[in-house]
Design a protein around this motif. Structure first.
Motif, PDB file in Angstrom:
ATOM      1  N   UNK A  83      67.288  36.411  35.973  1.00  0.00           N
ATOM      2  CA  UNK A  83      66.482  37.652  34.689  1.00  0.00           C
ATOM      3  C   UNK A  83      65.669  36.879  34.308  1.00  0.00           C
ATOM      4  N   UNK A  84      65.288  35.843  33.446  1.00  0.00           N
ATOM      5  CA  UNK A  84      64.395  34.741  33.605  1.00  0.00           C
ATOM      6  C   UNK A  84      63.334  34.790  34.400  1.00  0.00           C
ATOM      7  N   UNK A  85      63.657  34.469  35.622  1.00  0.00           N
ATOM      8  CA  UNK A  85      63.203  33.798  37.169  1.00  0.00           C
ATOM      9  C   UNK A  85      62.767  34.291  37.458  1.00  0.00           C
ATOM     10  N   UNK A  86      62.783  36.005  37.599  1.00  0.00           N
ATOM     11  CA  UNK A  86      63.048  36.674  39.011  1.00  0.00           C
ATOM     12  C   UNK A  86      61.696  37.733  38.536  1.00  0.00           C
ATOM     13  N   UNK A  87      60.357  37.432  38.709  1.00  0.00           N
ATOM     14  CA  UNK A  87      58.963  37.428  38.302  1.00  0.00           C
ATOM     15  C   UNK A  87      59.457  39.650  37.972  1.00  0.00           C
ATOM     16  N   UNK A  88      59.869  40.393  38.703  1.00  0.00           N
ATOM     17  CA  UNK A  88      59.506  41.411  37.956  1.00  0.00           C
ATOM     18  C   UNK A  88      59.993  42.344  36.673  1.00  0.00           C
ATOM     19  N   UNK A  89      61.603  41.404  36.659  1.00  0.00           N
ATOM     20  CA  UNK A  89      62.405  41.797  35.702  1.00  0.00           C
ATOM     21  C   UNK A  89      61.810  40.124  34.311  1.00  0.00           C
ATOM     22  N   UNK A  90      61.391  39.312  34.602  1.00  0.00           N
ATOM     23  CA  UNK A  90      60.649  38.858  33.358  1.00  0.00           C
ATOM     24  C   UNK A  90      59.389  39.485  33.032  1.00  0.00           C
ATOM     25  N   UNK A  91      58.842  40.122  33.881  1.00  0.00           N
ATOM     26  CA  UNK A  91      57.957  41.332  33.062  1.00  0.00           C
ATOM     27  C   UNK A  91      58.296  42.034  32.281  1.00  0.00           C
ATOM     28  N   UNK A  92      59.077  42.849  33.132  1.00  0.00           N
ATOM     29  CA  UNK A  92      59.787  43.498  31.833  1.00  0.00           C
ATOM     30  C   UNK A  92      59.915  42.898  30.566  1.00  0.00           C
ATOM     31  N   UNK A  93      60.967  42.246  30.675  1.00  0.00           N
ATOM     32  CA  UNK A  93      61.323  41.598  29.471  1.00  0.00           C
ATOM     33  C   UNK A  93      59.941  41.219  28.493  1.00  0.00           C
ATOM     34  N   UNK A  94      59.068  40.735  29.326  1.00  0.00           N
ATOM     35  CA  UNK A  94      57.769  39.760  28.464  1.00  0.00           C
ATOM     36  C   UNK A  94      57.448  41.453  27.464  1.00  0.00           C
ATOM     37  N   UNK A  95      57.349  42.202  28.106  1.00  0.00           N
ATOM     38  CA  UNK A  95      56.176  43.721  28.410  1.00  0.00           C
ATOM     39  C   UNK A  95      57.295  44.112  26.823  1.00  0.00           C
ATOM     40  N   UNK A  96      58.983  44.068  26.877  1.00  0.00           N
ATOM     41  CA  UNK A  96      58.913  44.470  25.478  1.00  0.00           C
ATOM     42  C   UNK A  96      59.524  43.568  24.497  1.00  0.00           C
ATOM     43  N   UNK A  97      58.456  41.800  24.488  1.00  0.00           N
ATOM     44  CA  UNK A  97      58.713  41.302  23.518  1.00  0.00           C
ATOM     45  C   UNK A  97      56.958  40.603  23.176  1.00  0.00           C
ATOM     46  N   UNK A  98      56.403  40.714  24.083  1.00  0.00           N
ATOM     47  CA  UNK A  98      54.655  40.981  23.983  1.00  0.00           C
ATOM     48  C   UNK A  98      54.299  42.102  23.040  1.00  0.00           C
TER      49      UNK A  98
END
Length: 150
Positions: free
Chosen positions: A97-112
């Motif tokens: 989940x941390x390495x797959x770009x789409x999932x990472x972007x989703x998680x980063x968007x929520x955190x950032x």
């Protein structure tokens, strides 16, 4: 702090339970093979995504921009890589989940959304988001003198 301690106690127990369950269904050697396969695939993905992130960060720094998102992605990639190297299927799922770009972007968007980036005094001014600052330049000479006692 307590929840982190519980996580470090409960997670290995869940991983062992899942490894034993999968091992019972498909056998011990195929289970070990799956764990090794996820580690190898994860490392290859980590290398590819890591290089891409470093290149984007360099481009932003050369343009005078703060590579905040790339720095956050770097943290995600490091955590994802560590999770993939940890034996177990739950940690592998979290690592991917941390390495797959789409999932990472989703998680980063929520955190950032909850993070504010502030430029420090050493960051070059005049670029996007930067402030021009009046800098005082003090010129002078110095001479080092060693004083001996006695």
């Amino acid at each position: 702090m307590r929840s982190l301690l519980l996580l470090f106690i409960i997670m290995p127990i869940l991983e062992m339970w899942l490894l034993i369950t999968v091992g019972r269904e498909i056998g011990a050697l195929p289970t070990i093979g799956l764990v090794l396969l996820t580690a190898v695939v994860g490392l290859a993905l980590l290398r590819r995504q890591g290089l891409s992130t470093v290149m984007r960060a360099q481009r932003k720094m050369e343009a005078g921009e703060l590579p905040a998102r790339e720095m956050a992605e770097g943290i995600f990639l490091a955590v994802g890589g560590a999770l993939l190297l940890t034996p177990g299927f739950i940690t592998d799922a979290l690592g991917f989940a941390c390495l797959i770009p789409g999932l990472r972007q989703l998680l980063l968007g929520r955190i950032l959304r909850h993070v504010t980036v502030v430029r420090g005094p050493g960051y070059p001014p005049g670029k996007r988001g930067g402030r021009e600052r009046d800098r005082d330049v003090i010129e002078g000479d110095y001479k080092r003198e060693d004083h001996k006692d006695g």
